[in-house]
Design a protein around this motif. Structure first.
Motif, short mmCIF file in Angstrom:
data_model
loop_
_atom_site.label_atom_id
_atom_site.label_comp_id
_atom_site.label_asym_id
_atom_site.label_seq_id
_atom_site.Cartn_x
_atom_site.Cartn_y
_atom_site.Cartn_z
N GLY A 119 35.09 -30.28 36.42
CA GLY A 119 35.90 -29.61 37.43
C GLY A 119 37.30 -30.16 37.57
N ARG A 120 37.53 -31.37 37.05
CA ARG A 120 38.86 -32.02 37.10
C ARG A 120 39.46 -32.01 38.50
N GLY A 121 38.61 -32.14 39.50
CA GLY A 121 39.08 -32.23 40.87
C GLY A 121 39.59 -30.94 41.46
N LYS A 122 39.38 -29.81 40.78
CA LYS A 122 39.84 -28.53 41.32
C LYS A 122 39.12 -28.24 42.64
N LYS A 123 39.88 -27.64 43.56
CA LYS A 123 39.32 -27.33 44.88
C LYS A 123 38.58 -26.01 44.84
N VAL A 124 37.31 -26.06 45.23
CA VAL A 124 36.49 -24.85 45.24
C VAL A 124 35.88 -24.67 46.62
N ASN A 125 35.93 -23.45 47.12
CA ASN A 125 35.35 -23.10 48.40
C ASN A 125 34.07 -22.30 48.15
N VAL A 126 32.96 -22.80 48.65
CA VAL A 126 31.68 -22.08 48.53
C VAL A 126 31.30 -21.59 49.92
N GLU A 127 31.34 -20.28 50.08
CA GLU A 127 30.97 -19.67 51.37
C GLU A 127 29.56 -19.10 51.24
N TYR A 128 28.68 -19.52 52.15
CA TYR A 128 27.30 -19.05 52.05
C TYR A 128 26.66 -18.99 53.43
N VAL A 129 25.55 -18.31 53.48
CA VAL A 129 24.81 -17.93 54.69
C VAL A 129 25.59 -16.86 55.45
N SER A 130 26.59 -17.28 56.24
CA SER A 130 27.51 -16.34 56.92
C SER A 130 26.80 -15.17 57.57
N ALA A 131 25.71 -15.46 58.27
CA ALA A 131 24.95 -14.41 58.93
C ALA A 131 25.60 -14.02 60.26
N ASN A 132 25.32 -12.80 60.70
CA ASN A 132 25.77 -12.40 62.03
C ASN A 132 25.14 -13.34 63.07
N PRO A 133 25.91 -13.79 64.04
CA PRO A 133 25.36 -14.72 65.05
C PRO A 133 24.57 -14.01 66.13
N THR A 134 23.60 -13.22 65.67
CA THR A 134 22.82 -12.43 66.62
C THR A 134 21.38 -12.92 66.77
N GLY A 135 21.06 -14.00 66.08
CA GLY A 135 19.70 -14.52 66.19
C GLY A 135 19.46 -15.63 65.19
#
Length: 581
Positions: A119-135
């Protein structure tokens, strides 16, 4: 130590020598030359496709290149034989000392064995789950949470600078529905009889939230119109649900670096800023879309909308960002959110979505490509559904009805480690069957048990060796006479250990953490096979009475296996078992 990289460098060096000698033409590109395990272990230790991929650009027959390359490689002390097979594949057998060097590297480097600077220190954003906050999070979210978290750990292992992120979907109408549902529980806490209608959430998980709201405001909202309490209850309910979600994730061993609120994009100018950036590139216009496929002409009312020219960045059709009534489409805040990620300096973005978001892939990639001028990549991983079974019967879930199976239900039944490993026993885009009974079986058919059992077996040998007064510290094992490991079953284990650095790089390059789970199962199988052969061949047993030197060599092999298992399970977020109970 990546032995496959080392041998590939040897192959490329030999090809370059052939060029300098005139045996190959100049100007050839070696990027597609690979060195990998052969499909059939009987063919050798490694195989290269060099002759096959270079034949056409070189204007030569593959076998001619392979035969000349074999001569060059056979002169290196690391290669004991180089044999041409088929139309031009080259099978290689390696000197035993290389396998010994791999084992020493594993014992010396410990759980850093296999780490790389891919990866040579590259910045990576991993977005996961991200469910509606309804339960609470349900089992579908569980798979995305495990996959995303393991992927983040994998990328960290191969040299990326990783940020784990949760996108709180608190900007839509579903949060108002949550507020109304909590208000009903609030009234219920005051003794009222309520009915859950108009799509409100009837789940019991909101009872405590309603009671907490009563404790905070008393009877201030009783018999009050919605305009009085909606905004405050929405905020209160969202906070309560997010705290519940954080606790659910924690039970699974998932901790986020960033929680990003969709609501923060509204009324702050951020959506306008992102769309202005696209407008400045000539990618926003007023227009009318063609009717969707399957719509009858009489059902279609053409309306002028504000559109994004997503087709200029690989999408099938242009996408609306503002509706004809002036309101934002769902796509607009998503564009703004990804623009914010780009502005934060990430080199790579990865979104982990549920299978029902397949239609969003092309438009989202088009937006990121346009906003970053193609400089930031976006990989979207879709997680297919999880089918639950217990006692041979399918488990059903329905979030609206309040009868869904939650993440916490699964963890409470089988534990975090089992949950995480099993969720990674299929590729993310393939459906997964989760049988509560089978995942707890102690058999070869249960991969999590089989891997953990291998680790526990080796630990039992280490304990017995220490009790016998044999030094089995890693430094001592690394210095042992490993040349004694010459049986085919022992070498098979050593060769599998050598594949770990290559495997983990491939998994990191393809964003596929399930490869780690598959590899660990294969490694455990080789260890168990060697162990079982010791039942009939005493000289293969790890503990050799009256021969500490042989014992140390054999235990060095076994210990190298647990080094890799610990590293692999660490990526998956699973705790290695010291003993089986």
């Amino acid at each position: 130590m990546n032995l496959f990289t080392e041998i590939r460098s040897l192959v490329v060096g030999a090809l370059e020598t052939m060029q300098s000698e005139g045996a190959l033409p100049g100007g050839l590109v070696f990027d597609n030359v690979t060195v990998e395990p052969p499909r059939d272990v009987a063919h050798g230790d490694m195989a290269t496709n060099a002759a096959m991929v270079l034949a056409k650009p070189a204007g030569m027959k593959p076998r001619d290149i392979a035969e000349a390359l074999a001569v060059k490689l056979a002169g290196d002390a690391r290669i004991t034989s180089a044999e041409v097979a088929g139309p031009g594949f080259l099978n290689l057998r390696l000197a035993p000392g290389l396998w010994q060097a791999v084992l020493r590297a594993a014992l010396t480097q410990g759980e850093d064995f296999g780490r790389s600077d891919l990866g040579r220190g590259k910045k990576v954003n991993v977005e996961y789950v991200s469910a509606n906050p309804t339960g609470p999070l349900h089992v579908g979210h569980t798979r995305g949470a495990v996959f995303g978290d393991a992927l983040a750990s994998l990328l960290d292992f191969v040299g990326f600078d990783v940020t784990r992120e949760y996108y709180i979907n608190d900007g839509g109408a579903q949060v108002d529905v949550l507020a109304r549902s909590v208000y009903l529980r609030y009234l219920e806490a005051h003794g009222a009889t309520v009915a859950f209608e108009d799509g409100t959430y009837p789940g019991d998980y909101l009872i405590a939230v309603g009671e907490a709201l009563m404790a905070k405001v008393g009877d201030a909202y009783v018999d009050q119109p919605e305009a009085v309490w909606l905004a405050e209850v929405r905020s209160f309910a969202t906070d309560a649900m997010m705290e519940l979600i954080r606790q659910d994730l924690k039970s699974l061993g998932v901790e986020m670096d960033v929680f990003y609120s969709e609501k923060s994009l509204y009324g702050t100018g951020r959506i306008e800023e992102a769309l202005n950036a696209l407008d400045a590139k000539g990618l926003i216009y007023e227009g009318v879309l063609e009717p969707p496929k399957g719509k009858k002409p009489e059902d279609w009312e053409p309306r002028e909308q504000t559109l994004f020219k997503s087709t200029e960045h690989g999408d099938d059709v242009d996408r609306p960002v503002k509706k004809s009534d002036g309101g934002w489409t769902y796509f607009a805040p998503d564009i703004a959110y990804h623009y914010d990620k780009i502005s934060r300096g990430f080199d790579m973005l990865i979104d982990v979505f549920g299978a029902d978001h397949g239609g969003y892939v092309k438009r989202m990639k088009a937006a990121v490509s346009a906003l970053s001028d193609g400089k930031v990549s976006l990989d979207i991983k879709l997680c297919q559904l999880v089918r639950l079974y217990k006692n041979g019967e399918p488990f059903k879930m329905s979030k609206r009805a309040g009868t869904f199976v939650t993440l916490r239900d699964v963890v409470d039944l089988v534990g975090s480690d089992v949950t995480r490993f099993v969720m990674l026993t299929r590729k993310n885009d393939a459906p997964l069957d989760f049988d509560f009974d089978k995942v707890l079986e102690q058999s070869k058919d249960n991969p999590v048990f089989y891997v953990q059992y291998a680790n526990a077996r080796v630990n039992s040998v280490l304990r017995k060796a220490r009790e016998a007064g044999i030094d089995v510290e890693d430094a001592t094992l690394a210095a042992a006479d490993l040349a004694q490991l010459d049986h085919e079953a022992q070498l098979a284990v050593a060769k599998k250990v050598s594949e770990w650095p290559r495997l983990v790089e491939i998994a990191g390059r393809t964003n596929e953490p399930h490869r780690v789970a598959f590899y660990l199962f294969d490694l455990a199988s080789d260890l168990h096979s060697l162990w079982n052969r010791g039942n009939d061949q005493p000289d293969l047993r790890f503990l050799q009475e009256d021969d500490p030197s042989a014992t140390q060599a054999k235990i060095a092999l076994a210990r190298a296996v647990t080094v890799v298992i610990s590293a692999g399970l660490g990526i998956l977020g699973v705790t290695p078992a010291e003993e089986m109970r």
